[in-house]
Scaffold this active site. Structure first.
Site, PDB file in Angstrom:
ATOM      1  CG  HIS A  49      -2.050  12.258   5.725  1.00  0.00           C
ATOM      2  ND1 HIS A  49      -2.755  11.725   5.120  1.00  0.00           N
ATOM      3  CD2 HIS A  49      -2.107  13.253   5.514  1.00  0.00           C
ATOM      4  CE1 HIS A  49      -4.068  12.543   4.643  1.00  0.00           C
ATOM      5  NE2 HIS A  49      -3.368  13.673   5.030  1.00  0.00           N
TER       6      HIS A  49
ATOM      7  CD  GLU B 227     -10.748  17.883   2.707  1.00  0.00           C
ATOM      8  OE1 GLU B 227      -9.727  17.652   1.881  1.00  0.00           O
ATOM      9  OE2 GLU B 227     -11.659  17.411   3.064  1.00  0.00           O
TER      10      GLU B 227
ATOM     11  CG  HIS C 109      -7.192  12.112   9.202  1.00  0.00           C
ATOM     12  ND1 HIS C 109      -6.553  11.335   8.845  1.00  0.00           N
ATOM     13  CD2 HIS C 109      -7.785  12.364   7.851  1.00  0.00           C
ATOM     14  CE1 HIS C 109      -6.211  11.041   7.513  1.00  0.00           C
ATOM     15  NE2 HIS C 109      -7.094  11.721   6.841  1.00  0.00           N
TER      16      HIS C 109
HETATM   17  N1  LIG Z   1      -4.203   9.831  -3.666  1.00  0.00           N
HETATM   18  C1  LIG Z   1      -4.209  10.297  -2.168  1.00  0.00           C
HETATM   19  O1  LIG Z   1      -3.959  11.424  -2.111  1.00  0.00           O
HETATM   20  C2  LIG Z   1      -4.504   9.363  -1.296  1.00  0.00           C
HETATM   21  C3  LIG Z   1      -4.672   9.717  -0.027  1.00  0.00           C
HETATM   22  C4  LIG Z   1      -4.585   9.010   1.054  1.00  0.00           C
HETATM   23  C5  LIG Z   1      -4.695   7.868   0.883  1.00  0.00           C
HETATM   24  N2  LIG Z   1      -4.835   7.070  -0.263  1.00  0.00           N
HETATM   25  C6  LIG Z   1      -5.133   5.746  -0.562  1.00  0.00           C
HETATM   26  O2  LIG Z   1      -3.985   5.340  -1.330  1.00  0.00           O
HETATM   27  C7  LIG Z   1      -4.497   4.389  -2.065  1.00  0.00           C
HETATM   28  C8  LIG Z   1      -3.895   4.604  -3.587  1.00  0.00           C
HETATM   29  O3  LIG Z   1      -4.556   5.827  -3.947  1.00  0.00           O
HETATM   30  P1  LIG Z   1      -4.412   6.407  -5.354  1.00  0.00           P
HETATM   31  O4  LIG Z   1      -4.919   7.676  -5.282  1.00  0.00           O
HETATM   32  O5  LIG Z   1      -2.914   6.359  -5.673  1.00  0.00           O
HETATM   33  O6  LIG Z   1      -5.192   5.211  -6.234  1.00  0.00           O
HETATM   34  P2  LIG Z   1      -4.870   5.169  -7.553  1.00  0.00           P
HETATM   35  O7  LIG Z   1      -4.663   6.132  -8.633  1.00  0.00           O
HETATM   36  O8  LIG Z   1      -6.529   4.634  -8.118  1.00  0.00           O
HETATM   37  O9  LIG Z   1      -4.041   3.923  -7.938  1.00  0.00           O
HETATM   38  C9  LIG Z   1      -4.452   2.617  -7.576  1.00  0.00           C
HETATM   39  C10 LIG Z   1      -3.240   1.665  -7.804  1.00  0.00           C
HETATM   40  O10 LIG Z   1      -3.466   0.363  -7.629  1.00  0.00           O
HETATM   41  C11 LIG Z   1      -3.088  -0.376  -8.811  1.00  0.00           C
HETATM   42  N3  LIG Z   1      -3.959  -1.624  -8.970  1.00  0.00           N
HETATM   43  C12 LIG Z   1      -5.287  -1.580  -8.583  1.00  0.00           C
HETATM   44  N4  LIG Z   1      -5.458  -2.998  -9.009  1.00  0.00           N
HETATM   45  C13 LIG Z   1      -4.655  -3.766  -8.912  1.00  0.00           C
HETATM   46  C14 LIG Z   1      -4.021  -5.059  -9.040  1.00  0.00           C
HETATM   47  N5  LIG Z   1      -5.065  -5.941  -9.221  1.00  0.00           N
HETATM   48  N6  LIG Z   1      -2.990  -5.595  -9.261  1.00  0.00           N
HETATM   49  C15 LIG Z   1      -2.023  -4.639  -9.248  1.00  0.00           C
HETATM   50  N7  LIG Z   1      -2.078  -3.272  -9.003  1.00  0.00           N
HETATM   51  C16 LIG Z   1      -3.263  -2.881  -8.917  1.00  0.00           C
HETATM   52  C17 LIG Z   1      -3.233   0.542  -9.850  1.00  0.00           C
HETATM   53  O11 LIG Z   1      -2.492   0.001 -10.995  1.00  0.00           O
HETATM   54  P3  LIG Z   1      -2.916  -0.683 -12.114  1.00  0.00           P
HETATM   55  O12 LIG Z   1      -4.225  -0.291 -12.664  1.00  0.00           O
HETATM   56  O13 LIG Z   1      -1.588  -0.164 -13.271  1.00  0.00           O
HETATM   57  O14 LIG Z   1      -2.947  -2.150 -11.817  1.00  0.00           O
HETATM   58  C18 LIG Z   1      -2.695   1.827  -9.377  1.00  0.00           C
HETATM   59  O15 LIG Z   1      -1.498   1.971  -9.591  1.00  0.00           O
HETATM   60  C19 LIG Z   1      -5.967   4.149  -2.196  1.00  0.00           C
HETATM   61  O16 LIG Z   1      -6.468   3.057  -1.240  1.00  0.00           O
HETATM   62  C20 LIG Z   1      -6.436   5.621  -1.205  1.00  0.00           C
HETATM   63  O17 LIG Z   1      -7.412   5.401  -0.518  1.00  0.00           O
HETATM   64  C21 LIG Z   1      -4.612   8.093  -1.409  1.00  0.00           C
END
Ligand SMILES: NC(=O)c1ccc[n+]([C@@H]2O[C@H](COP(=O)([O-])OP(=O)(O)OC[C@H]3O[C@@H](n4cnc5c(N)ncnc54)[C@H](OP(=O)(O)O)[C@@H]3O)[C@@H](O)[C@H]2O)c1
Length: 511
Positions: free
Chosen positions: A186, A224, A248
């Site tokens: 990003h 940060e 990054h």
């Molecule tokens: N948050 C940030 O700011 C950020 C920034 C950069 C990158 N990222 C990357 O983006 C990704 C998501 O981040 P996040 O913060 O949103 O993570 P999160 O809050 O832990 O969400 C993970 C999602 O994956 C789903 N999931 C997990 N196992 C699953 C399965 N077997 N089948 C279907 N759905 C499944 C979970 O939903 P259920 O439990 O309902 O299945 C949940 O919706 C990560 O890889 C992270 O490294 C995040």
């Protein structure tokens, strides 16, 4: 920005934090600007059992908290929410994809009627190989005709070392061609990062100086002020090197160091950045010991409040060896940059949040004026501020008014905020829209991810296997271990400290 053709976005990980905090609010921002396709829908997919209505309610909270258009009238938010749908499946189970395909096709028929789908992987990284494979096995990876298309966006991190990144690329490419794959960094979606290309290649005054003859060194900082914010479990398996530097910061270095592309199309630009990554001088054991400093923040007081040290954070091992700070000196061995050191650093719990690139030009060959400091402390600097207070600053010497010829350094500044009439899209807005329009310029190609891992892999291995390599502590709220200054072996030169005196202050520092 161009309005895309009709399509769907399918978000895997729709019950997660990123979807609520970033993806949906930013899609809503595009909607408010009339930049979403005329016929469009978003389908959220994850295991949690939501109805469409509950999903829409939760996303409404996200829009009202995080969207830049959060004060839009309720009717407008509701009009957007009607484009949202939700399907609950366990995405790791291939048997559930026939159902998923049927449901997606059904929603497509009543919304975009295009057969054009973007699959956005916002799940734990362990699913980044599994979901594309299941999409491939179920036939969702291809539309089956030449008129419509399928694309795949993958969140970071892409692999945790070279081998895992290669395996991931290999596995995804069994079902998706490279042109269909959009790997997110990003940072590349940020306006000022893109402006780096414009600054370099649209101005006759910078590019002739942009080489070893006139540049002393390049410095890139991404600091940060926050700690790990309760994400100890994630951070323990990552650390600053993997979380920030491998992706990054090296991407920023790639844009600073690249040759002018032949054209401004995705492959011409990415062909040039990959050459930079391929020219990174491999790090020897000695380089890893002497030219890289790692650190961990220690408990300290910030603005009068005690903050815990990294090892006291929830989910972190009391004898953790995961770095929250890394600083590195390296070289790009090519014609343009031969002998010019690049210094990059990133850390958590630093005095402020700032990301900037500083180009340090060489000093004049002759010290003509009495109070001119020697060495490079009097050099011209071009500071490109990525965040916050995005802008550009040029530092140069001026005569102090009055008798004699005394020199002082003054600034010529440009702040993006001065362009108040121009809307600055967020990184995710820009990247989402680019993918909808099939523009992969600001996404990372598979070979570039692998080249960056190849560069940092020896560091990961040495840190894992050699406990004699030091881990330095630094007080939370400081600029990291003091020993990071020792990377500069030229007298009088050290890191630029954008706001050295604000250690107890929450203010963003000035350019
Ligand atoms: N948050 C940030 O700011 C950020 C920034 C950069 C990158 N990222 C990357 O983006 C990704 C998501 O981040 P996040 O913060 O949103 O993570 P999160 O809050 O832990 O969400 C993970 C999602 O994956 C789903 N999931 C997990 N196992 C699953 C399965 N077997 N089948 C279907 N759905 C499944 C979970 O939903 P259920 O439990 O309902 O299945 C949940 O919706 C990560 O890889 C992270 O490294 C995040």
């Amino acid at each position: 920005m161009r309005k895309p053709e009709n399509q769907l976005t399918v978000i895997f990980g729709a019950s997660g934090d990123l979807t609520k905090r970033k993806l949906i609010p930013d899609l809503f921002d595009l909607f408010v600007q009339n930049l979403l396709p005329d016929k469009y829908a978003v389908i959220g997919v994850s295991r949690t059992n939501y109805s469409n209505e509950i999903f829409r309610d939760i996303m409404k909270e996200g829009i009202k908290s995080f969207s830049r258009s959060k004060n839009s009238p309720d009717e407008m938010i509701d009009e957007f929410l009607r484009k949202l749908f939700y399907i609950s499946i366990n995405t790791s189970n291939p048997d559930e994809y026939d159902y998923l395909k049927t449901e997606i096709d059904k929603i497509d028929k009543i919304t975009s009627n295009s057969g054009n789908y973007i699959f956005y992987l916002s799940t734990p990284p362990a699913l980044y190989g599994i979901i594309p494979e299941n999409l491939g096995l179920s036939g969702l990876n291809t539309s089956g005709n030449e008129k419509s298309w399928r694309r795949l966006i993958i969140e970071k991190p892409f692999g945790y070392d070279l081998k895992s990144a290669q395996e991931l690329n290999h596995s995804i490419k069994k079902h998706f061609a490279e042109e269909q794959i959009y790997r997110i960094d990003h940072f590349l979606g940020k306006e000022t990062v893109q402006n780096l290309l414009v600054t370099r290649f649209s101005n006759g005054i910078f590019e002739p100086l942009w080489n070893r003859n006139y540049i002393n060194h390049i410095e890139i900082t991404s600091a940060e002020s926050v700690g790990i914010e309760g994400r100890g479990g994630y951070y323990e398996g990552s650390g600053a090197l993997r979380d920030m530097l491998q992706n990054h910061l090296l991407q920023l270095a790639g844009l600073v160091a690249m040759e002018p592309p032949a054209n401004f199309d995705p492959d011409s630009i990415r062909n040039e950045t990959i050459k930079v990554f391929q020219s990174l001088r491999p790090l020897s054991d000695e380089d890893i010991r002497n030219n890289i400093i790692r650190g961990q923040y220690l408990s300290s007081h910030i603005k009068g409040n005690k903050v815990p040290g990294y090892r006291e954070e929830t989910g972190v091992s009391p004898d953790s060896r995961t770095e929250t700070f890394v600083a590195m000196k390296f070289f790009v061995d090519n014609w343009r940059w031969g002998g010019v050191p690049f210094y990059i650093r990133t850390g958590k719990r630093m005095p402020t949040r700032v990301t900037e690139i500083v180009v340090h030009f060489k000093a004049t060959p002759h010290k003509l004026f009495m109070n001119m400091s020697s060495g490079c402390s009097s050099c011209n600097q071009l500071v490109i501020r990525i965040q916050p207070d995005e802008g550009i600053l040029l530092k140069f010497g001026m005569k102090v008014p009055g008798g004699g010829f005394n020199v002082q350094t003054v600034n010529m500044e440009f702040h993006y905020s001065d362009l108040s009439h121009e809307y600055m899209p967020s990184a995710y807005e820009r990247l989402l829209l680019d993918c909808m329009n099939a523009d992969s310029t600001l996404y990372i190609r598979g070979d570039a991810v692998e080249a960056c891992w190849k560069f940092v892999d020896p560091v990961v291995a040495a840190w894992k296997n050699d406990n004699s390599i030091k881990m330095y502590g630094y007080p939370a709220g400081s600029w990291g271990p003091e020993t990071a200054d020792s990377l500069f072996d030229i007298a009088g030169i050290t890191w630029r400290y954008p706001c050295k005196n604000l250690a107890d202050n929450d203010l963003y520092c000035e350019l």
